[in-house]
Design an enzyme around this catalytic site. Sequence first.
Site, mmCIF file in Angstrom:
data_model
loop_
_atom_site.group_PDB
_atom_site.id
_atom_site.type_symbol
_atom_site.label_atom_id
_atom_site.label_comp_id
_atom_site.label_asym_id
_atom_site.label_seq_id
_atom_site.Cartn_x
_atom_site.Cartn_y
_atom_site.Cartn_z
ATOM 1 N N GLU A 127 0.846 -1.197 0.000
ATOM 2 C CA GLU A 127 0.000 0.000 0.000
ATOM 3 C C GLU A 127 0.888 1.257 0.000
ATOM 4 O OE1 GLU A 127 -1.549 0.767 3.898
ATOM 5 O OE2 GLU A 127 -3.299 1.858 3.134
ATOM 6 N N ASN A 149 -6.851 6.305 -1.813
ATOM 7 C CA ASN A 149 -5.781 5.350 -1.521
ATOM 8 C C ASN A 149 -6.007 4.202 -2.501
ATOM 9 O OD1 ASN A 149 -4.031 3.465 -0.489
ATOM 10 N ND2 ASN A 149 -4.554 3.865 1.663
ATOM 11 N N LYS A 174 -9.404 2.175 -2.004
ATOM 12 C CA LYS A 174 -9.630 1.636 -0.659
ATOM 13 C C LYS A 174 -10.972 2.074 -0.076
ATOM 14 C CE LYS A 174 -7.157 1.260 3.791
ATOM 15 N NZ LYS A 174 -5.879 1.652 4.473
ATOM 16 N N GLU A 182 -6.146 8.724 7.529
ATOM 17 C CA GLU A 182 -6.680 8.302 6.220
ATOM 18 C C GLU A 182 -8.079 8.852 5.989
ATOM 19 O OE1 GLU A 182 -4.872 3.879 6.412
ATOM 20 O OE2 GLU A 182 -5.754 4.429 4.495
ATOM 21 N N CYS A 191 -4.889 -2.985 2.734
ATOM 22 C CA CYS A 191 -4.633 -2.861 4.158
ATOM 23 C C CYS A 191 -5.820 -3.148 5.074
ATOM 24 C CB CYS A 191 -4.011 -1.503 4.466
ATOM 25 S SG CYS A 191 -3.086 -1.544 5.982
ATOM 26 N N ASN A 198 0.294 -1.116 5.443
ATOM 27 C CA ASN A 198 1.154 -0.365 6.365
ATOM 28 C C ASN A 198 0.482 -0.498 7.725
ATOM 29 O OD1 ASN A 198 3.135 1.726 4.724
ATOM 30 N ND2 ASN A 198 1.297 1.269 3.574
HETATM 31 N N1 ING Z 1 -3.331 0.327 8.582
HETATM 32 C C1 ING Z 1 -3.778 -0.484 9.653
HETATM 33 C C2 ING Z 1 -4.373 -1.822 9.249
HETATM 34 O O1 ING Z 1 -5.572 -2.016 9.134
HETATM 35 C C3 ING Z 1 -4.809 -0.632 11.819
HETATM 36 C C4 ING Z 1 -4.672 0.239 10.601
HETATM 37 C C5 ING Z 1 -3.694 -0.948 12.575
HETATM 38 C C6 ING Z 1 -6.039 -1.151 12.163
HETATM 39 C C7 ING Z 1 -3.806 -1.779 13.688
HETATM 40 C C8 ING Z 1 -6.178 -1.990 13.289
HETATM 41 C C9 ING Z 1 -5.069 -2.300 14.026
HETATM 42 O O2 ING Z 1 -3.545 -2.730 9.103
HETATM 43 C C10 ING Z 1 -3.948 0.710 7.437
HETATM 44 N N2 ING Z 1 -3.229 1.486 6.601
HETATM 45 O O3 ING Z 1 -5.100 0.405 7.171
#
Ligand code: ING
Length: 313
Positions: free
Chosen positions: A47, A110, A127, A146, A172, A197
């Site tokens: 991503e 995204n 996304k 985001e 993601c 990420n």
């Molecule tokens: N990053 C994370 C993901 O869904 C996140 C956001 C992190 C959600 C940790 C829940 C827990 O992997 C992105 N860019 O969506």
Amino acid sequence: MPRYLTVGAAQMGPIQRDHSRRDVVGRLIAHLREARRMGCELVVFPELTLTTFFPRWWMPDQAEVDAWFEADMPGPDTAPLFAEAKALGIGFCLGYAELVRQDGGTRRFNTSILVERDGRIVGKYRKVHLPGHAEHEPWRQFQHLEKRYFEVGDLGFPVYRAFGGLIGMCICNDRRWPETYRVMGLQGVEIVLLGYNTPLHNPPAPDHDEHSWFHNQLVMQAGAYQNGTWVVGVAKGGTEEGVPSLADSQIVAPSGKVVARAASDGDELVAHRCDLDAGRSYKTTTFNFVVHRQPDQYRMIVERKGAVEPPAT
Ligand code: ING
């Protein structure tokens, strides 16, 4: 006649703020050349591959935000990537921040694209599940904006006939939601390509941090098995601008088994020869949606009971 597709998961280590697109494209091209040596036909990048994960910062100035976006694809910085891939006869999936001038306005997504071995862009996904928040939240060690910097994707979850099979994409946070895979599963998807990420610390839910690796694998294994599809999950990992991020890129078979996994948290290519018919025995038995799935029952249950809202946090 079996349909094999050799896929490369091109994990990226950190991309720091001062890394130029030229620097990054050089690393992506190195991945393509390694992919050639490993016999890959399709390479999946993470991503927002071209820059650091900029939604971690609060930027009130829109011009500063827009500097992280691509107005053209391919553009001057990415043309060398398209050229090298075409010369090598390798297709790729690329995540980037898409800026669209439309009807006198500007839209920002995204995005990921699917590029065939002849260099044509044959698919695009924007996304849908945007995590995080839209306003500055100073209490966080780092932001996750985001919801501020991107619009919700407006293309649905398309499945494309390419590379001899049915290819889907998501990005993601999408991978955490069962609907993502099911919408593509209902279109017969045979391989889902996704980049991520993922900070190892989630400020609103620090108790989840220790499960980051497990949750990442769990959701991709479930999505693969429950829809009889391959899933290729590719990280931008390592510590990027002071934020430790999950690596653990992996290729998951329709059985749910992880068949290939990155060993490092840096630039690393992991390849697997995917049998695109491997999901068939799941789609025609356990997950034969026509025979076993009951959408009318689901609708009746939801309409009658409605969704039970989680307790207010
Ligand atoms: N990053 C994370 C993901 O869904 C996140 C956001 C992190 C959600 C940790 C829940 C827990 O992997 C992105 N860019 O969506």
